[in-house]
Design an enzyme around this catalytic site. Structure first.
Site, short mmCIF file in Angstrom:
data_model
loop_
_atom_site.label_atom_id
_atom_site.label_comp_id
_atom_site.label_asym_id
_atom_site.label_seq_id
_atom_site.Cartn_x
_atom_site.Cartn_y
_atom_site.Cartn_z
N ARG A 153 -25.61 12.65 -8.29
CA ARG A 153 -26.06 13.62 -9.30
C ARG A 153 -26.28 13.03 -10.69
O ARG A 153 -27.08 13.53 -11.46
CB ARG A 153 -25.00 14.71 -9.43
CG ARG A 153 -25.22 15.86 -8.50
CD ARG A 153 -24.07 16.81 -8.56
NE ARG A 153 -22.85 16.13 -8.14
CZ ARG A 153 -21.96 16.66 -7.29
NH1 ARG A 153 -22.16 17.85 -6.81
NH2 ARG A 153 -20.88 16.01 -6.95
N LYS A 209 -13.33 10.12 6.02
CA LYS A 209 -12.29 11.11 6.22
C LYS A 209 -12.13 11.93 4.95
O LYS A 209 -12.60 11.50 3.91
CB LYS A 209 -10.99 10.44 6.62
CG LYS A 209 -10.43 9.51 5.55
CD LYS A 209 -9.05 9.08 5.89
CE LYS A 209 -8.06 10.23 5.74
NZ LYS A 209 -6.84 9.85 5.02
N HIS A 218 -10.53 3.74 8.48
CA HIS A 218 -10.60 2.36 7.97
C HIS A 218 -9.53 1.45 8.58
O HIS A 218 -9.66 0.25 8.58
CB HIS A 218 -10.60 2.32 6.44
CG HIS A 218 -9.24 2.46 5.81
ND1 HIS A 218 -8.63 3.66 5.64
CD2 HIS A 218 -8.38 1.54 5.33
CE1 HIS A 218 -7.45 3.48 5.08
NE2 HIS A 218 -7.28 2.20 4.87
N LYS A 222 -9.32 -3.05 10.12
CA LYS A 222 -8.39 -4.11 9.71
C LYS A 222 -8.28 -5.14 10.84
O LYS A 222 -8.11 -4.78 11.99
CB LYS A 222 -7.01 -3.52 9.39
CG LYS A 222 -6.99 -2.64 8.14
CD LYS A 222 -5.59 -2.13 7.86
CE LYS A 222 -5.58 -1.02 6.83
NZ LYS A 222 -5.50 -1.46 5.44
N GLU A 224 4.13 3.41 1.78
CA GLU A 224 3.44 3.01 0.55
C GLU A 224 4.36 3.16 -0.65
O GLU A 224 5.26 4.03 -0.65
CB GLU A 224 2.21 3.90 0.34
CG GLU A 224 1.18 3.76 1.44
CD GLU A 224 0.02 4.71 1.23
OE1 GLU A 224 -0.98 4.27 0.67
OE2 GLU A 224 0.13 5.89 1.63
N ASP A 240 -3.04 13.50 6.33
CA ASP A 240 -3.66 12.39 5.61
C ASP A 240 -3.54 11.07 6.39
O ASP A 240 -4.46 10.26 6.38
CB ASP A 240 -3.00 12.25 4.23
CG ASP A 240 -3.65 11.18 3.37
OD1 ASP A 240 -4.90 11.15 3.32
OD2 ASP A 240 -2.93 10.37 2.76
N HIS A 254 -4.82 7.39 11.11
CA HIS A 254 -4.39 6.00 11.19
C HIS A 254 -3.25 5.78 12.19
O HIS A 254 -3.30 4.89 13.03
CB HIS A 254 -3.95 5.48 9.82
CG HIS A 254 -4.94 5.75 8.72
ND1 HIS A 254 -6.29 5.72 8.91
CD2 HIS A 254 -4.77 6.07 7.41
CE1 HIS A 254 -6.91 5.99 7.77
NE2 HIS A 254 -6.00 6.21 6.84
N LYS A 273 4.87 8.25 1.13
CA LYS A 273 4.43 7.71 -0.16
C LYS A 273 5.63 7.61 -1.10
O LYS A 273 6.63 8.30 -0.91
CB LYS A 273 3.39 8.65 -0.78
CG LYS A 273 2.07 8.64 -0.03
CD LYS A 273 0.93 9.09 -0.91
CE LYS A 273 -0.38 9.16 -0.14
NZ LYS A 273 -0.98 7.86 0.12
N LYS A 315 5.80 -1.30 0.52
CA LYS A 315 4.51 -0.95 1.12
C LYS A 315 4.31 -1.85 2.34
O LYS A 315 4.29 -3.07 2.21
CB LYS A 315 3.37 -1.18 0.12
CG LYS A 315 1.98 -1.00 0.75
CD LYS A 315 0.87 -1.07 -0.29
CE LYS A 315 -0.52 -1.12 0.33
NZ LYS A 315 -0.97 0.11 0.96
C1 BG6 Z 1 -6.07 6.67 3.28
C2 BG6 Z 1 -5.19 7.79 2.79
O1 BG6 Z 1 -6.76 7.06 4.43
O2 BG6 Z 1 -5.27 5.53 3.56
C3 BG6 Z 1 -4.40 7.37 1.58
O3 BG6 Z 1 -5.99 8.92 2.47
C4 BG6 Z 1 -3.65 6.09 1.84
O4 BG6 Z 1 -3.50 8.39 1.18
C5 BG6 Z 1 -4.56 5.02 2.44
O5 BG6 Z 1 -3.09 5.64 0.63
C6 BG6 Z 1 -3.75 3.82 2.91
O6 BG6 Z 1 -4.62 2.80 3.28
P1 BG6 Z 1 -4.12 1.28 3.28
O7 BG6 Z 1 -5.29 0.53 3.84
O8 BG6 Z 1 -3.82 0.94 1.85
O9 BG6 Z 1 -2.89 1.22 4.13
#
Ligand code: BG6
Length: 546
Positions: free
Chosen positions: A64, A193, A223, A227, A261, A280, A285, A386, A391
Site C-alpha cells: 500500500r 502462517k 519455516h 531448517k 525462547e 502459535d 512447528h 516464551k 533459547k
Molecule cells: C514463529 C512463531 O512461527 O516461530 C514465533 O510465530 C516464534 O512466535 C518463532 O518466535 C520461532 O522461530 P525460530 O526459528 O526462532 O525458532
C-alpha cells in the site's frame, strides 16, 4: 574437523536437477511489512549472491505504501544490509540485484492493482519490460502472501479474478486480455502462517484458496521444515542402519520435543493474545517435528510419499476427552521477571495489546500418544514457551534402560538411560549419551558422543532460502499439505476446547494457568508446575518447576 578417514569417504549428492529454481515473477504481497523485511528479501538476496536464482527472476513488491521503485529498492537494500547472511554485501552485487526489483502500489483489495499486475506479467508494462537487462518477463509467477492472515483468502480471490489463479475454471476469470495472456507458465501461491485459528477456519481458508489455486500450487509455509537440522531428521533416521532397528516402542521409552525462547512476545500482542503458545508453535512447528521423528519410512523421497507418511502419524494421534486433555497438558503465562540481559521483563499481561486479564498461555505442553504399531504406549511430550532462561529447540529420544542384570542390576536408577538428542538450534548437531567406565575405577559415568554441524559447515542456510528456492523449483516436500494442517488442527481444537472450558484458577492438571516469572529455568519434565500457582497469583507468581 572430522577425522581424516571420514573426510575421505565419498559424498552422495541427491540434488535433483529436475528441481531447480525456475525463472518467475516473484510477487511479494506485504512487501513493506516485517516478514518481507527480515526474512524474504534477505533470503532472496542471499540466494542471488550464491548464484542460486535464475537470471530472469523479476521481483515485484505489492503493497500500500506510496513508494516508487527507487524508494522500494532503498528499503529492500536496508533489509538486506541488516539481515542477509552474505557478509559480502557489495555495491556491485546490490546493483545487479536491485535491477530486478519493482514496486506495485495498490490496496490489497483493489482489483485494479491485480489487473495491473497481470498486465505487468504479460509484458504490457514498459517499466518492468525495460528492467532486468531487457530480458523477457518470465511466464511463471510465484505469489508470496507475506501479509496478515485475514488477507490470505482475499488476495487469492483477487488473483483469480485477474485471471492469475490455477484452480479449475479460473481461465474464465475476469482478468480480461492481460490476465488471459499472462496465463502461460506455472503459478504458485505461498502462504505464511498462521493457517487458520482452528480447524473450521483452516478448512474455510483451504476452500477459498483451492477455489483460486489448485492444491498442487499452494505452498503452505512452516519455516521449521526449512531448517537444515530438521531436514536432517529424515537423513539421520533413514540413511543409517543403526537407528531404525531401535526406533520403536521396544527400545524407546519416551520422546520429548521442546522449543523454548528467551524473548517475550515483543510487539506481536495483537496476534498473540488470540493465538497463544499452542496455536502459535504446537499446531505447526512441534507437530511437524513429531511427524518427522515418528513417521514410517516413505516409499520414496518424492513430496507426496513423505507427506502421506506424516499424515498417517497425525491420523494416529489418540483422541482424548476434555478431562484427559487437561491431565496431559499444562499451560502457563509469564509474569514480571528477568529479561535475561540484566534487566526486567514486564508481565505478559502488561505487554502492549494484551488484555489485562488475559489467560492466553505463553507456555504449553502436551503429552501425546500415537495409536500405531511402532509407537503405541510411548509418551511424546511437546512443550514450548516464551520468556524462559534459554533459547533452544531439540528432540530427545530416551531409550529404555538395559535389562536388570549386570550393571543395571547393581546401579538401578543410577544407570543413566541412553539418550539421543537432535539439536535443532542453536549448537546444531546430534548427541548420543551413553555409559562408560570411569578410568581407574569400577564405576560407570554417563558420557557423550557429539556431532556438531560446525564441524562440517561454516554456515547453515537460512530456512527461508531453502523454502523460497524449493517453491521456485516446484518441490513441495517442505510445505504443508491441506490435510496435514487439518489433522494437526484436530488435536489442537480438542486441547483448546478443553482449556476454554476449564477454570484458569484450577489446579494445573485441571487446566489451571501456571504463572512463571520471565527468565525462569526451562522445566525439565515439561509438565509439573510448582505448587500454589493460580490466576490470582499473577504478580507474585512461583516458577514453573525446574
Ligand atoms: C514463529 C512463531 O512461527 O516461530 C514465533 O510465530 C516464534 O512466535 C518463532 O518466535 C520461532 O522461530 P525460530 O526459528 O526462532 O525458532
Amino acid at each position: 574437523m572430522l577425522n581424516e578417514s571420514v573426510e575421505r569417504l565419498p559424498i552422495c549428492n541427491l540434488e535433483d536437477k529436475s528441481f531447480a529454481p525456475e525463472p518467475a515473477v516473484f510477487v511479494v504481497f506485504g512487501a513493506t511489512g516485517d516478514l518481507a523485511h527480515r526474512k524474504i528479501f534477505p533470503a532472496l538476496y542471499d540466494l542471488f549472491e550464491g548464484g542460486l536464482l535464475p537470471a530472469e527472476l523479476v521481483i515485484v513488491g505489492f503493497a500500500r505504501r506510496p513508494y516508487t521503485d527507487e524508494a522500494f529498492r532503498n528499503d529492500v537494500r536496508a533489509s538486506c544490509a541488516e539481515f542477509a547472511r552474505s557478509g559480502s554485501f557489495s555495491p556491485n552485487a546490490w546493483q545487479r540485484f536491485a535491477e530486478r526489483l519493482f514496486y506495485l502500489r495498490s490496496d490489497l483489495d483493489d482489483p485494479e492493482g491485480y489487473r495491473r499486475l497481470a498486465a505487468m506479467m504479460a509484458g504490457n508494462d514498459g517499466a518492468v519490460n525495460a528492467g532486468p537487462g531487457g530480458r523477457p518477463i518470465p511466464p511463471n509467477a510465484l505469489f508470496y502472501l507475506a501479509v496478515g492472515p485475514s488477507y490470505f483468502g482475499l488476495i487469492a480471490e483477487r488473483l483469480k479474478e485477474a485471471g492469475l489463479g490455477t484452480a479449475e475454471g479460473t481461465a474464465e476469470g475476469a482478468g480480461g486480455e492481460a490476465g488471459q495472456e499472462a496465463r502461460a507458465g506455472w503459478r504458485r501461491l505461498v502462504v505464511e502462517k498462521p493457517y487458520g485459528h482452528d480447524g473450521a477456519s483452516a478448512r474455510a481458508l483451504t476452500d477459498t484458496l483451492q477455489g483460486a489455486f489448485a492444491e498442487k500450487d499452494i505452498y503452505r509455509i512452516d519455516h521449521y521444515l526449512g531448517k537444515e537440522t530438521v531436514q536432517n531428521l529424515l537423513y539421520l533416521r533413514f540413511a543409517n542402519a543403526v537407528f531404525e532397528p531401535v526406533w520403536n516402542r521396544n527400545h524407546i521409552e519416551a520422546i520429548d520435543i521442546s522449543v523454548y525462547e528467551t524473548d517475550g512476545i515483543g510487539e506481536r500482542g495483537g496476534y498473540y493474545d488470540d493465538a497463544g503458545a499452542a496455536r502459535d508453535m504446537m499446531q505447526n512447528h512441534l507437530v511437524q517435528l513429531m511427524c518427522l521423528t515418528t513417521m514410517e519410512p516413505p516409499a520414496s523421497l518424492d513430496p507426496e510419499s513423505i507427506r502421506d507418511e506424516k499424515v498417517k502419524v497425525l491420523r494416529s494421534i489418540a483422541a482424548y476427552a476434555p478431562e484427559e486433555f487437561l491431565r496431559r497438558a499444562r499451560r502457563g503465562q509469564y509474569v514480571q521477571g528477568s529479561d535475561g540481559k540484566g534487566g526486567t521483563r514486564r508481565a505478559y499481561r502488561e505487554e502492549s495489546k494484551i488484555r489485562p486479564e488475559s489467560t492466553t498461555e505463553t507456555y504449553a505442553s502436551l503429552r501425546l500418544e500415537l495409536d500405531n504399531w511402532r509407537f503405541s504406549g510411548v509418551p511424546i511430550t511437546l512443550s514450548t514457551g516464551k520468556a524462559f532462561a534459554e533459547k533452544f529447540s531439540q528432540i530427545v529420544i530416551r531409550f529404555r534402560r538395559p535389562p536388570a542384570a549386570l550393571f543395571a542390576a547393581r546401579c538401578g536408577d543410577m544407570l543413566a538411560a541412553n539418550e539421543l538428542t537432535i539439536r535443532i538450534q542453536p549448537d546444531e548437531g546430534v548427541l548420543l549419551r551413553f555409559n562408560a567406565k570411569v578410568p581407574g575405577m569400577a564405576a560407570i559415568k554417563p558420557s557423550e558422543l557429539r556431532f556438531s554441524y560446525r564441524q562440517v559447515a561454516d554456515y547453515l542456510p537460512e530456512a527461508y532460502e531453502r523454502l523460497i528456492a524449493d517453491a521456485l523449483a516446484g518441490d513441495s516436500t517442505l510445505f504443508i499439505r491441506a490435510d496435514e494442517s487439518e489433522y494437526a488442527w484436530r488435536v489442537l481444537d480438542g486441547l483448546e476446547k478443553a482449556w476454554a472450558a476449564a477454570d484458569p484458577e484450577a489446579s494445573p492438571e485441571h487446566g489451571g494457568l501456571i504463572f512463571y516469572p520471565a527468565g525462569a529455568a526451562v522445566p525439565t519434565d515439561g509438565l509439573e508446575p510448582a505448587a500454589g500457582a493460580g490466576a490470582g497469583a499473577a504478580s507474585a507468581a512461583p516458577a514453573v518447576e525446574a
